[in-house]
Write an enzyme that holds these catalytic residues in place. Structure first.
Site, short mmCIF file in Angstrom:
data_model
loop_
_atom_site.label_atom_id
_atom_site.label_comp_id
_atom_site.label_asym_id
_atom_site.label_seq_id
_atom_site.Cartn_x
_atom_site.Cartn_y
_atom_site.Cartn_z
N ASN A 1 -6.21 -2.69 2.71
CA ASN A 1 -6.59 -4.32 2.53
C ASN A 1 -7.64 -4.24 2.73
O ASN A 1 -9.12 -3.65 3.09
CB ASN A 1 -5.42 -4.32 3.85
CG ASN A 1 -4.59 -4.75 3.91
OD1 ASN A 1 -3.63 -4.13 3.01
ND2 ASN A 1 -3.47 -4.48 4.83
N ARG B 1 1.07 -1.45 -0.30
CA ARG B 1 0.24 0.37 0.21
C ARG B 1 0.74 1.26 0.24
O ARG B 1 0.56 2.23 -0.64
CB ARG B 1 -0.29 -0.21 1.15
CG ARG B 1 -2.24 -0.69 1.14
CD ARG B 1 -2.76 -1.08 2.57
NE ARG B 1 -1.31 -1.00 3.57
CZ ARG B 1 -2.48 -0.78 4.68
NH1 ARG B 1 -3.57 -0.29 4.94
NH2 ARG B 1 -1.40 -1.03 6.10
#
Length: 94
Positions: A36, A18
């Site tokens: 997520n 990320r």
């Protein structure tokens, strides 16, 4: 501006995926968010001009995280995605 939703699966959680995705987005000027998912995948909303977005998609497909490995990438255009001023690491959009 093109707006896309992506879902990335593979080794994409717990490997800095990320945050490195955010770094690439910031470098290219892409706005949106990355988060997520509960199933172990990563969701991405991205907004940019076509050429910039294609470069971003290529970077995601190749995994911006050296420890990550993308097994599957799905992409679909979604005009409902709200425009943001930046690219954020966040929870799934509401």
């Amino acid at each position: 501006m093109r707006k896309v939703h992506m879902n990335v699966s593979g080794r994409v959680q717990g490997v800095g995926f990320r945050y490195t995705t955010k770094m690439v987005a910031d470098q290219l000027g892409v706005t949106g968010a990355v988060w997520n998912e509960a199933d172990g995948s990563v969701g991405i909303e991205a907004v940019a001009e076509d050429k910039v977005l294609e470069d971003f998609i290529t970077a995601v497909r190749n995994s911006p995280s050296p420890a990550g490995k993308v097994a599957r990438l799905t992409i679909h255009d979604d005009p409902r995605i709200k425009e943001r001023k930046s690219f954020d690491v966040s929870y799934p959009p509401q």
